[in-house]
Design a protein around this motif. Sequence first.
Motif, PDB file in Angstrom:
ATOM      1  N   LEU A  16       0.874  -1.182   0.000  1.00 20.26           N
ATOM      2  CA  LEU A  16       0.000   0.000   0.000  1.00 20.26           C
ATOM      3  C   LEU A  16       0.909   1.230   0.000  1.00 20.26           C
ATOM      4  CD1 LEU A  16      -2.805   1.371   0.350  1.00 20.26           C
ATOM      5  CD2 LEU A  16      -2.420   1.239   2.801  1.00 20.26           C
ATOM      6  N   ILE A  18       1.150   5.314  -0.196  1.00 21.59           N
ATOM      7  CA  ILE A  18       0.465   6.601  -0.107  1.00 21.59           C
ATOM      8  C   ILE A  18       1.452   7.656  -0.584  1.00 21.59           C
ATOM      9  CG2 ILE A  18      -0.528   8.290   1.464  1.00 21.59           C
ATOM     10  CD1 ILE A  18      -1.455   5.930   3.175  1.00 21.59           C
ATOM     11  N   TYR A  20       2.098  11.727  -1.892  1.00 25.69           N
ATOM     12  CA  TYR A  20       1.660  13.106  -2.047  1.00 25.69           C
ATOM     13  C   TYR A  20       2.489  13.733  -3.165  1.00 25.69           C
ATOM     14  CZ  TYR A  20      -0.076  12.057   2.595  1.00 25.69           C
ATOM     15  OH  TYR A  20      -0.703  11.461   3.663  1.00 25.69           O
ATOM     16  N   PHE A  22       3.750  16.462  -4.431  1.00 18.82           N
ATOM     17  CA  PHE A  22       4.002  17.894  -4.268  1.00 18.82           C
ATOM     18  C   PHE A  22       4.657  18.486  -5.517  1.00 18.82           C
ATOM     19  CE2 PHE A  22       4.192  16.602   0.311  1.00 18.82           C
ATOM     20  CZ  PHE A  22       3.027  17.267   0.671  1.00 18.82           C
ATOM     21  N   ARG A  24       6.313  22.014  -6.205  1.00 18.34           N
ATOM     22  CA  ARG A  24       6.681  23.212  -5.452  1.00 18.34           C
ATOM     23  C   ARG A  24       7.276  24.264  -6.371  1.00 18.34           C
ATOM     24  NH1 ARG A  24      10.112  22.067  -0.236  1.00 18.34           N
ATOM     25  NH2 ARG A  24       9.519  24.242   0.016  1.00 18.34           N
TER      26      ARG A  24
ATOM     27  N   ILE B  24      14.962  27.066 -13.621  1.00 14.60           N
ATOM     28  CA  ILE B  24      14.077  26.161 -12.889  1.00 14.60           C
ATOM     29  C   ILE B  24      13.136  27.001 -12.016  1.00 14.60           C
ATOM     30  CG2 ILE B  24      13.984  24.285 -11.201  1.00 14.60           C
ATOM     31  CD1 ILE B  24      15.318  23.429 -13.798  1.00 14.60           C
ATOM     32  N   LYS B  25      11.845  26.760 -12.168  1.00 10.73           N
ATOM     33  CA  LYS B  25      10.868  27.500 -11.360  1.00 10.73           C
ATOM     34  C   LYS B  25       9.969  26.597 -10.529  1.00 10.73           C
ATOM     35  CE  LYS B  25      10.744  31.655 -14.144  1.00 10.73           C
ATOM     36  NZ  LYS B  25      10.011  32.474 -15.116  1.00 10.73           N
ATOM     37  N   ARG B  26       9.841  25.364 -10.959  1.00 11.76           N
ATOM     38  CA  ARG B  26       9.024  24.414 -10.201  1.00 11.76           C
ATOM     39  C   ARG B  26       9.765  23.095 -10.117  1.00 11.76           C
ATOM     40  NH1 ARG B  26       3.361  25.473 -10.018  1.00 11.76           N
ATOM     41  NH2 ARG B  26       2.702  27.150 -11.403  1.00 11.76           N
ATOM     42  N   VAL B  27       9.554  22.407  -9.034  1.00  8.89           N
ATOM     43  CA  VAL B  27      10.111  21.061  -8.902  1.00  8.89           C
ATOM     44  C   VAL B  27       9.037  20.138  -8.341  1.00  8.89           C
ATOM     45  CG1 VAL B  27      12.561  21.581  -8.708  1.00  8.89           C
ATOM     46  CG2 VAL B  27      11.109  21.762  -6.689  1.00  8.89           C
ATOM     47  N   ARG B  28       9.037  18.931  -8.852  1.00 12.68           N
ATOM     48  CA  ARG B  28       8.141  17.907  -8.315  1.00 12.68           C
ATOM     49  C   ARG B  28       8.906  17.151  -7.238  1.00 12.68           C
ATOM     50  NH1 ARG B  28       3.530  17.573 -10.850  1.00 12.68           N
ATOM     51  NH2 ARG B  28       2.964  15.781  -9.578  1.00 12.68           N
ATOM     52  N   ILE B  29       8.352  17.149  -6.043  1.00 13.14           N
ATOM     53  CA  ILE B  29       8.991  16.427  -4.943  1.00 13.14           C
ATOM     54  C   ILE B  29       7.934  15.524  -4.311  1.00 13.14           C
ATOM     55  CG2 ILE B  29      10.308  16.624  -2.820  1.00 13.14           C
ATOM     56  CD1 ILE B  29      11.130  19.401  -3.660  1.00 13.14           C
ATOM     57  N   PRO B  30       7.703  14.361  -4.911  1.00  6.08           N
ATOM     58  CA  PRO B  30       6.704  13.474  -4.325  1.00  6.08           C
ATOM     59  C   PRO B  30       7.204  12.912  -3.004  1.00  6.08           C
ATOM     60  CG  PRO B  30       7.788  12.390  -6.169  1.00  6.08           C
ATOM     61  CD  PRO B  30       8.331  13.791  -6.097  1.00  6.08           C
ATOM     62  N   ALA B  31       6.306  12.852  -2.047  1.00  4.82           N
ATOM     63  CA  ALA B  31       6.628  12.221  -0.766  1.00  4.82           C
ATOM     64  C   ALA B  31       5.766  10.971  -0.680  1.00  4.82           C
ATOM     65  CB  ALA B  31       6.314  13.171   0.386  1.00  4.82           C
ATOM     66  N   SER B  32       6.394   9.822  -0.606  1.00  6.36           N
ATOM     67  CA  SER B  32       5.588   8.610  -0.564  1.00  6.36           C
ATOM     68  C   SER B  32       5.965   7.752   0.634  1.00  6.36           C
ATOM     69  CB  SER B  32       5.726   7.809  -1.861  1.00  6.36           C
ATOM     70  OG  SER B  32       6.932   7.111  -1.898  1.00  6.36           O
ATOM     71  N   ILE B  33       4.982   7.038   1.101  1.00  2.00           N
ATOM     72  CA  ILE B  33       5.145   6.146   2.238  1.00  2.00           C
ATOM     73  C   ILE B  33       4.669   4.772   1.789  1.00  2.00           C
ATOM     74  CG2 ILE B  33       4.604   5.788   4.672  1.00  2.00           C
ATOM     75  CD1 ILE B  33       3.537   8.697   4.678  1.00  2.00           C
ATOM     76  N   SER B  34       5.533   3.776   1.889  1.00  2.00           N
ATOM     77  CA  SER B  34       5.188   2.429   1.449  1.00  2.00           C
ATOM     78  C   SER B  34       4.872   1.553   2.658  1.00  2.00           C
ATOM     79  CB  SER B  34       6.347   1.812   0.666  1.00  2.00           C
ATOM     80  OG  SER B  34       6.572   2.543  -0.510  1.00  2.00           O
ATOM     81  N   TYR B  35       3.680   1.007   2.636  1.00  2.00           N
ATOM     82  CA  TYR B  35       3.261   0.105   3.698  1.00  2.00           C
ATOM     83  C   TYR B  35       3.134  -1.314   3.163  1.00  2.00           C
ATOM     84  CZ  TYR B  35       1.693   4.276   6.248  1.00  2.00           C
ATOM     85  OH  TYR B  35       1.625   5.465   6.888  1.00  2.00           O
ATOM     86  N   ASN B  36       3.255  -2.279   4.045  1.00  2.00           N
ATOM     87  CA  ASN B  36       2.789  -3.624   3.771  1.00  2.00           C
ATOM     88  C   ASN B  36       1.526  -3.787   4.602  1.00  2.00           C
ATOM     89  OD1 ASN B  36       2.672  -6.250   2.824  1.00  2.00           O
ATOM     90  ND2 ASN B  36       3.827  -7.033   4.570  1.00  2.00           N
TER      91      ASN B  36
END
Lengths: 155, 181
Positions: A16, A18, A20, A22, A24, B24-36
Amino acid sequence: MGEPSGPGDGLLSAPLVIEYPFNRTTGPVIGAFLTGLRDGIVTGITGEDGRIICPPVEYDPTSGAPLTTMVPVGSEGEIVSWSWVGAVRDGQILDHPHALALVRLDGADTAMLHVVDAPSADAVRTGARVRIRWAEERSGSITDIAAFELIGADA
Amino acid sequence: MSELWTQPAIDTSAIDGLTDAETIKRVRIPASISYNYIPGLAPTRFLRGLAEKKILGERCQTTGDVYVPPRGVSPIDGLPTVEQVELPHKGTVASFCVVHIGFGVNAPPTPFCSALVLLDGAAVSVYGPVQEVPYDQVRIGMRVEPVWADDDALTTSFENIKWWRPIDEPDVDAESLKGHM
């Protein structure tokens, strides 16, 4: 869901994630810093007291005044502090054990956090000289610096 | 494009070789959390049932209410729900909303209707999209049934129920749905 891979008898489990996504805005200072990385140049910014702050910040750390004068710094520097990452987690920029270090680049008065691709913890010491290993493809990201490498006999 | 920020202009004249083009004016910074994710014993029983097109609830020992999906414990008395109940493939729209902004990988095209469906004999509702009817004709009290994935595509997932569709039965009185969302 998949068959059990975790604790318990006959329990289901499934990955699973999740996330986000972002997106920026960088502002002019960080934007110039990232543009420089894309072009293979590391930049700092001149503080009110004349110190060169790298990575650059938008406001003076002491007075809070807006800072605007950006300058180039070197692509070599020295390790100010470090710790060894022996067990590498997913998503790190190096997939093998490495050092996380504060690196003060030549011409800068402050240090940036990055990875040092060293063969072992024994090879790393505070004060060791390092140089940037640039990524082959650069996009304007801190990971345009693929890693720092130890210079000379220290390696 | 309008300005993305208002800050003092910076001076980069000391830097040779910095390209003017496309700063550069925008950056994509995905924050993800992986669960089992491990759903636990009762939801595992429920999900295994779904793989056989069975909707399995579990009954509270004190009130007799049937909870679906089961969590293994009654929220009323805190005791284990020991009796498994196979629920019929019929239910009633207990509440709904119309979704206009798409999200998720398996969501239908917008606009669509997302509903809480109270299965016959259950005390709580389950979520699902309502299809095969215009989204603006869905109403509280409407009778619906699940549309299942093909037999060879059944897995231990609630996505086995692709959506819910109306059935030709009289509406249920909305008053009787109170407290079952």
